[in-house]
Design a protein around this motif. Sequence first.
Motif, PDB file in Angstrom:
ATOM      1  N   TYR A   1       0.833  -1.204   0.000  1.00  0.00           N
ATOM      2  CA  TYR A   1       0.000   0.000   0.000  1.00  0.00           C
ATOM      3  C   TYR A   1       0.868   1.254   0.000  1.00  0.00           C
ATOM      4  O   TYR A   1       0.624   2.191  -0.768  1.00  0.00           O
ATOM      5  CB  TYR A   1      -0.939  -0.015   1.212  1.00  0.00           C
ATOM      6  N   HIS A   2       1.907   1.282   0.844  1.00  0.00           N
ATOM      7  CA  HIS A   2       2.763   2.460   0.941  1.00  0.00           C
ATOM      8  C   HIS A   2       3.470   2.746  -0.386  1.00  0.00           C
ATOM      9  O   HIS A   2       3.603   3.912  -0.781  1.00  0.00           O
ATOM     10  CB  HIS A   2       3.774   2.302   2.065  1.00  0.00           C
ATOM     11  N   SER A   3       3.905   1.715  -1.085  1.00  0.00           N
ATOM     12  CA  SER A   3       4.587   1.945  -2.367  1.00  0.00           C
ATOM     13  C   SER A   3       3.607   2.456  -3.423  1.00  0.00           C
ATOM     14  O   SER A   3       3.978   3.289  -4.263  1.00  0.00           O
ATOM     15  CB  SER A   3       5.306   0.683  -2.842  1.00  0.00           C
ATOM     16  N   ILE A   4       2.360   2.005  -3.393  1.00  0.00           N
ATOM     17  CA  ILE A   4       1.346   2.518  -4.326  1.00  0.00           C
ATOM     18  C   ILE A   4       1.083   3.991  -4.061  1.00  0.00           C
ATOM     19  O   ILE A   4       1.037   4.804  -4.988  1.00  0.00           O
ATOM     20  CB  ILE A   4       0.049   1.690  -4.216  1.00  0.00           C
ATOM     21  N   VAL A   5       0.933   4.364  -2.786  1.00  0.00           N
ATOM     22  CA  VAL A   5       0.684   5.762  -2.424  1.00  0.00           C
ATOM     23  C   VAL A   5       1.878   6.634  -2.812  1.00  0.00           C
ATOM     24  O   VAL A   5       1.702   7.734  -3.333  1.00  0.00           O
ATOM     25  CB  VAL A   5       0.353   5.885  -0.924  1.00  0.00           C
ATOM     26  N   ALA A   6       3.086   6.151  -2.595  1.00  0.00           N
ATOM     27  CA  ALA A   6       4.282   6.909  -2.973  1.00  0.00           C
ATOM     28  C   ALA A   6       4.314   7.133  -4.484  1.00  0.00           C
ATOM     29  O   ALA A   6       4.626   8.235  -4.958  1.00  0.00           O
ATOM     30  CB  ALA A   6       5.544   6.192  -2.508  1.00  0.00           C
ATOM     31  N   ARG A   7       3.967   6.115  -5.258  1.00  0.00           N
ATOM     32  CA  ARG A   7       3.953   6.233  -6.715  1.00  0.00           C
ATOM     33  C   ARG A   7       2.892   7.244  -7.172  1.00  0.00           C
ATOM     34  O   ARG A   7       3.150   8.086  -8.030  1.00  0.00           O
ATOM     35  CB  ARG A   7       3.717   4.867  -7.353  1.00  0.00           C
ATOM     36  N   ILE A   8       1.708   7.190  -6.580  1.00  0.00           N
ATOM     37  CA  ILE A   8       0.645   8.159  -6.896  1.00  0.00           C
ATOM     38  C   ILE A   8       1.106   9.572  -6.569  1.00  0.00           C
ATOM     39  O   ILE A   8       0.894  10.513  -7.349  1.00  0.00           O
ATOM     40  CB  ILE A   8      -0.646   7.817  -6.124  1.00  0.00           C
ATOM     41  N   SER A   9       1.750   9.736  -5.431  1.00  0.00           N
ATOM     42  CA  SER A   9       2.209  11.058  -4.995  1.00  0.00           C
ATOM     43  C   SER A   9       3.261  11.623  -5.942  1.00  0.00           C
ATOM     44  O   SER A   9       3.206  12.804  -6.314  1.00  0.00           O
ATOM     45  CB  SER A   9       2.760  10.975  -3.572  1.00  0.00           C
ATOM     46  N   ARG A  10       4.213  10.810  -6.344  1.00  0.00           N
ATOM     47  CA  ARG A  10       5.220  11.256  -7.309  1.00  0.00           C
ATOM     48  C   ARG A  10       4.559  11.630  -8.639  1.00  0.00           C
ATOM     49  O   ARG A  10       4.908  12.643  -9.254  1.00  0.00           O
ATOM     50  CB  ARG A  10       6.271  10.174  -7.544  1.00  0.00           C
TER      51      ARG A  10
ATOM     52  N   ILE B   1       1.626  11.396   4.025  1.00  0.00           N
ATOM     53  CA  ILE B   1       2.716  11.358   3.048  1.00  0.00           C
ATOM     54  C   ILE B   1       3.573  12.600   3.272  1.00  0.00           C
ATOM     55  O   ILE B   1       3.048  13.708   3.362  1.00  0.00           O
ATOM     56  CB  ILE B   1       2.186  11.358   1.599  1.00  0.00           C
ATOM     57  N   VAL B   2       4.873  12.414   3.355  1.00  0.00           N
ATOM     58  CA  VAL B   2       5.811  13.531   3.441  1.00  0.00           C
ATOM     59  C   VAL B   2       6.699  13.441   2.204  1.00  0.00           C
ATOM     60  O   VAL B   2       7.291  12.398   1.932  1.00  0.00           O
ATOM     61  CB  VAL B   2       6.657  13.474   4.730  1.00  0.00           C
ATOM     62  N   MET B   3       6.736  14.546   1.463  1.00  0.00           N
ATOM     63  CA  MET B   3       7.522  14.583   0.238  1.00  0.00           C
ATOM     64  C   MET B   3       8.519  15.731   0.296  1.00  0.00           C
ATOM     65  O   MET B   3       8.137  16.869   0.551  1.00  0.00           O
ATOM     66  CB  MET B   3       6.594  14.774  -0.972  1.00  0.00           C
TER      67      MET B   3
ATOM     68  N   VAL C   1       3.390  18.004   3.338  1.00  0.00           N
ATOM     69  CA  VAL C   1       2.785  17.015   4.225  1.00  0.00           C
ATOM     70  C   VAL C   1       1.352  16.849   3.721  1.00  0.00           C
ATOM     71  O   VAL C   1       0.573  17.807   3.708  1.00  0.00           O
ATOM     72  CB  VAL C   1       2.813  17.454   5.701  1.00  0.00           C
ATOM     73  N   ILE C   2       1.038  15.648   3.291  1.00  0.00           N
ATOM     74  CA  ILE C   2      -0.246  15.360   2.647  1.00  0.00           C
ATOM     75  C   ILE C   2      -0.971  14.305   3.469  1.00  0.00           C
ATOM     76  O   ILE C   2      -0.369  13.306   3.876  1.00  0.00           O
ATOM     77  CB  ILE C   2      -0.010  14.856   1.205  1.00  0.00           C
TER      78      ILE C   2
ATOM     79  N   THR D   1      11.213  18.532  -8.558  1.00  0.00           N
ATOM     80  CA  THR D   1      11.883  17.230  -8.549  1.00  0.00           C
ATOM     81  C   THR D   1      11.776  16.658  -7.148  1.00  0.00           C
ATOM     82  O   THR D   1      12.296  17.247  -6.192  1.00  0.00           O
ATOM     83  CB  THR D   1      13.359  17.363  -8.960  1.00  0.00           C
ATOM     84  N   VAL D   2      11.088  15.555  -7.034  1.00  0.00           N
ATOM     85  CA  VAL D   2      10.894  14.900  -5.739  1.00  0.00           C
ATOM     86  C   VAL D   2      12.136  14.080  -5.421  1.00  0.00           C
ATOM     87  O   VAL D   2      12.588  13.270  -6.234  1.00  0.00           O
ATOM     88  CB  VAL D   2       9.642  13.997  -5.761  1.00  0.00           C
ATOM     89  N   SER D   3      12.683  14.298  -4.227  1.00  0.00           N
ATOM     90  CA  SER D   3      13.859  13.533  -3.826  1.00  0.00           C
ATOM     91  C   SER D   3      13.518  12.405  -2.853  1.00  0.00           C
ATOM     92  O   SER D   3      14.170  11.367  -2.867  1.00  0.00           O
ATOM     93  CB  SER D   3      14.924  14.443  -3.221  1.00  0.00           C
ATOM     94  N   ASP D   4      12.505  12.610  -2.020  1.00  0.00           N
ATOM     95  CA  ASP D   4      12.148  11.591  -1.029  1.00  0.00           C
ATOM     96  C   ASP D   4      10.647  11.576  -0.809  1.00  0.00           C
ATOM     97  O   ASP D   4       9.996  12.632  -0.840  1.00  0.00           O
ATOM     98  CB  ASP D   4      12.823  11.881   0.320  1.00  0.00           C
ATOM     99  N   VAL D   5      10.108  10.397  -0.565  1.00  0.00           N
ATOM    100  CA  VAL D   5       8.699  10.228  -0.211  1.00  0.00           C
ATOM    101  C   VAL D   5       8.633   9.237   0.937  1.00  0.00           C
ATOM    102  O   VAL D   5       9.200   8.142   0.859  1.00  0.00           O
ATOM    103  CB  VAL D   5       7.858   9.682  -1.391  1.00  0.00           C
ATOM    104  N   TRP D   6       7.952   9.652   2.000  1.00  0.00           N
ATOM    105  CA  TRP D   6       7.705   8.763   3.135  1.00  0.00           C
ATOM    106  C   TRP D   6       6.206   8.629   3.315  1.00  0.00           C
ATOM    107  O   TRP D   6       5.478   9.630   3.281  1.00  0.00           O
ATOM    108  CB  TRP D   6       8.309   9.333   4.421  1.00  0.00           C
ATOM    109  N   VAL D   7       5.741   7.409   3.508  1.00  0.00           N
ATOM    110  CA  VAL D   7       4.314   7.141   3.688  1.00  0.00           C
ATOM    111  C   VAL D   7       4.137   6.405   5.007  1.00  0.00           C
ATOM    112  O   VAL D   7       4.869   5.452   5.305  1.00  0.00           O
ATOM    113  CB  VAL D   7       3.747   6.288   2.527  1.00  0.00           C
ATOM    114  N   LYS D   8       3.147   6.860   5.771  1.00  0.00           N
ATOM    115  CA  LYS D   8       2.866   6.263   7.079  1.00  0.00           C
ATOM    116  C   LYS D   8       1.352   6.100   7.210  1.00  0.00           C
ATOM    117  O   LYS D   8       0.586   6.953   6.762  1.00  0.00           O
ATOM    118  CB  LYS D   8       3.377   7.184   8.187  1.00  0.00           C
ATOM    119  N   GLY D   9       0.935   5.022   7.835  1.00  0.00           N
ATOM    120  CA  GLY D   9      -0.474   4.849   8.136  1.00  0.00           C
ATOM    121  C   GLY D   9      -1.159   3.817   7.270  1.00  0.00           C
ATOM    122  O   GLY D   9      -0.555   3.151   6.434  1.00  0.00           O
ATOM    123  N   LEU D  10      -2.444   3.721   7.497  1.00  0.00           N
ATOM    124  CA  LEU D  10      -3.303   2.773   6.804  1.00  0.00           C
ATOM    125  C   LEU D  10      -4.258   3.531   5.882  1.00  0.00           C
ATOM    126  O   LEU D  10      -4.329   4.764   5.950  1.00  0.00           O
ATOM    127  CB  LEU D  10      -4.061   1.942   7.833  1.00  0.00           C
TER     128      LEU D  10
END
Length: 150
Positions: A2-11, A85-87, A108-109, A70-79
């Motif tokens: 789930y976290h990798s899907i959210v990170a991909r959507i965010s990018r 999401i922090v980008m 912070v999203i 240019t996004v350098s980092d994405v962190w996803v937390k939660g359910l």
Amino acid sequence: MYHSIVARISRRNFERVNAHDYEPLLASCTPDIHHRFGGDHALGGERHDKEHLRAWFQRLGRLNPTLRLTVSDVWVKGLPHDTTIVMRWDAVQDMPDASPYVNHGVHVIKMRWLKVVSIDANEDSQAVERACAVFAAHGVAEATAAPITS
């Protein structure tokens, strides 16, 4: 997973901003989206619904036609019912006076069930304000407009 899907959507949503393709991004937001962008300038302020956020994105595109995030980092937390999401990103754009524009920041999203409920943009608001002043000096009247708020 789930976290990798959210990170991909965010990018992908940041790439949509680069392409001025705001409607798919807006479709991922709740009607009562809360958007905050720091500073006392044409892009500053807070919006509390999708229509005002749409107007803000359109202004962003007009004032910053060559903006490149240019996004350098994405962190996803939660359910799925409560996701944060922090980008971290860097920005550049061409300025009408050929001066350099660089900025960096963190978004912070908050998402619920894959819908964005809030976006808190934290960047060098003085760099944005200086860019608005340069655009205004080159005839872009909207660069000195009041913030779009709701």
